[in-house]
Design an enzyme around this catalytic site. Structure first.
Site, PDB file in Angstrom:
ATOM      1  N   TYR A  63       0.858  -1.172   0.000  1.00 40.43           N
ATOM      2  CA  TYR A  63       0.000   0.000   0.000  1.00 40.43           C
ATOM      3  C   TYR A  63       0.898   1.226   0.000  1.00 40.43           C
ATOM      4  O   TYR A  63       2.056   1.185   0.410  1.00 40.43           O
ATOM      5  CB  TYR A  63      -1.020   0.015   1.124  1.00 40.43           C
ATOM      6  CG  TYR A  63      -0.558   0.105   2.567  1.00 40.43           C
ATOM      7  CD1 TYR A  63       0.494   0.922   2.981  1.00 40.43           C
ATOM      8  CD2 TYR A  63      -1.233  -0.597   3.564  1.00 40.43           C
ATOM      9  CE1 TYR A  63       0.868   1.022   4.315  1.00 40.43           C
ATOM     10  CE2 TYR A  63      -0.876  -0.512   4.902  1.00 40.43           C
ATOM     11  CZ  TYR A  63       0.185   0.311   5.260  1.00 40.43           C
ATOM     12  OH  TYR A  63       0.552   0.416   6.581  1.00 40.43           O
ATOM     13  N   GLU A 117       2.017  -0.682  -6.208  1.00 48.65           N
ATOM     14  CA  GLU A 117       1.567   0.136  -5.088  1.00 48.65           C
ATOM     15  C   GLU A 117       0.054   0.320  -5.192  1.00 48.65           C
ATOM     16  O   GLU A 117      -0.475   0.622  -6.265  1.00 48.65           O
ATOM     17  CB  GLU A 117       2.256   1.497  -5.103  1.00 48.65           C
ATOM     18  CG  GLU A 117       3.741   1.460  -4.775  1.00 48.65           C
ATOM     19  CD  GLU A 117       4.017   1.420  -3.285  1.00 48.65           C
ATOM     20  OE1 GLU A 117       3.053   1.498  -2.490  1.00 48.65           O
ATOM     21  OE2 GLU A 117       5.208   1.321  -2.911  1.00 48.65           O
ATOM     22  N   HIS A 148       4.533  -6.605   1.012  1.00 50.37           N
ATOM     23  CA  HIS A 148       5.772  -5.991   1.489  1.00 50.37           C
ATOM     24  C   HIS A 148       6.101  -6.457   2.904  1.00 50.37           C
ATOM     25  O   HIS A 148       7.269  -6.655   3.259  1.00 50.37           O
ATOM     26  CB  HIS A 148       5.639  -4.466   1.444  1.00 50.37           C
ATOM     27  CG  HIS A 148       6.938  -3.738   1.392  1.00 50.37           C
ATOM     28  ND1 HIS A 148       7.029  -2.370   1.366  1.00 50.37           N
ATOM     29  CD2 HIS A 148       8.215  -4.186   1.346  1.00 50.37           C
ATOM     30  CE1 HIS A 148       8.299  -2.009   1.319  1.00 50.37           C
ATOM     31  NE2 HIS A 148       9.040  -3.096   1.317  1.00 50.37           N
ATOM     32  N   ASP A 205       2.496  -3.444   5.234  1.00 51.77           N
ATOM     33  CA  ASP A 205       1.595  -3.371   4.082  1.00 51.77           C
ATOM     34  C   ASP A 205       1.654  -4.617   3.194  1.00 51.77           C
ATOM     35  O   ASP A 205       2.685  -5.295   3.157  1.00 51.77           O
ATOM     36  CB  ASP A 205       1.903  -2.123   3.258  1.00 51.77           C
ATOM     37  CG  ASP A 205       3.339  -2.034   2.747  1.00 51.77           C
ATOM     38  OD1 ASP A 205       4.270  -2.175   3.557  1.00 51.77           O
ATOM     39  OD2 ASP A 205       3.529  -1.823   1.533  1.00 51.77           O
TER      40      ASP A 205
END
Length: 253
Positions: free
Chosen positions: A41, A110, A152, A162
């Site tokens: 994120y 992302e 991640h 995230d």
């Protein structure tokens, strides 16, 4: 057709997509396959702020230059930022299934969300649909096994949270993206005898680098991914049951 051209054709045909080229990338190391997909994120107040940060060629110290291959907004809009054949700088210090410095072998996405610092919230359905479609296109272009579709926090559990416990990993797995165990409740929170000792080899089998001195870091990362109802960093009975189920899906590293 090159990987970048294929990626562009895919996105243009299937998703609302725009280009925002980041200068922050370089050549991938020779002979290293693209075999990992990392989902993040953004952890910033807005998608616009994240785009600016990912394109900043000279951030103020001590901030590093960063980038990703794609960014997905909450309404499903996809931004193409770095060609897939180039190395984007999104993973940082990282480890998964015996490999380190994963930028060289991964594609990074992302996903716009304020994150735990700025008001973490569920990921909208339109956004998740776009993420799924984007992932399926990437998996069609590259030999990325399901066990190497990661968050991640999986690859850097000492630093990252995230995409977090609100991210729909189960839904992605139902669409052929990553792995999810079936038929395991994982709800039992009672203490387990020798829980940490039993958990460490299971975490390693899945792919984590688990520090015996701080096992709660990898355990919490695992829970954010596969036991989202109880992110406590403890090797309780429910976590061990889920660990065993997930480990059974993974080949030995």
């Amino acid at each position: 057709m090159s990987g970048a051209a294929e990626g562009q054709a895919f996105a243009e045909a299937s998703l609302p997509c725009r280009d925002r080229a980041s200068p922050n990338h370089d050549s991938r190391p020779a002979g290293v396959p693209i075999d990992t997909l990392v989902l993040h994120y953004t952890g910033m107040t807005s998608a616009a702020a994240a785009l600016d940060r990912l394109c900043d060629p000279a951030p103020p110290p001590p901030l590093p230059r960063v980038s990703c291959h794609y960014l997905v907004e909450e309404d499903g809009l996809v931004w193409r930022m770095v060609p897939e054949e180039r190395r984007a700088w999104h993973a940082g210090i990282s480890f998964w299934r015996g490999n380190e410095t994963l930028n060289g072998r991964s594609i990074g996405i992302e996903i716009a969300n304020p994150g735990h610092e700025w008001g973490y919230r569920p990921f909208p359905a339109l956004q998740m649909a776009a993420v799924a479609e984007l992932c399926l296109g990437i998996l069609a272009r590259h030999a990325i096994p399901p066990c190497n579709v990661v968050g991640h926090s999986d690859i850097a559990p000492d630093r990252k949270q995230d995409p977090g416990e609100l991210f729909d990993w189960e839904g992605l797995a139902a669409n052929g993206i990553g792995l999810w165990p079936r038929g395991i409740s994982g709800g039992e929170t009672t203490a387990a005898p020798d829980g940490v000792a039993r958990a460490l080899p299971l975490l390693a089998r899945i792919g984590y680098r688990a520090d015996p001195a701080r096992p709660e870091l990898a355990l919490a990362a695992f829970q954010r991914r596969w036991r989202q109802e109880a992110v406590n960093g403890r090797a309780d009975a429910g976590t061990l049951a889920r660990l065993e189920a997930v480990a059974a899906l993974h080949p030995t590293p």
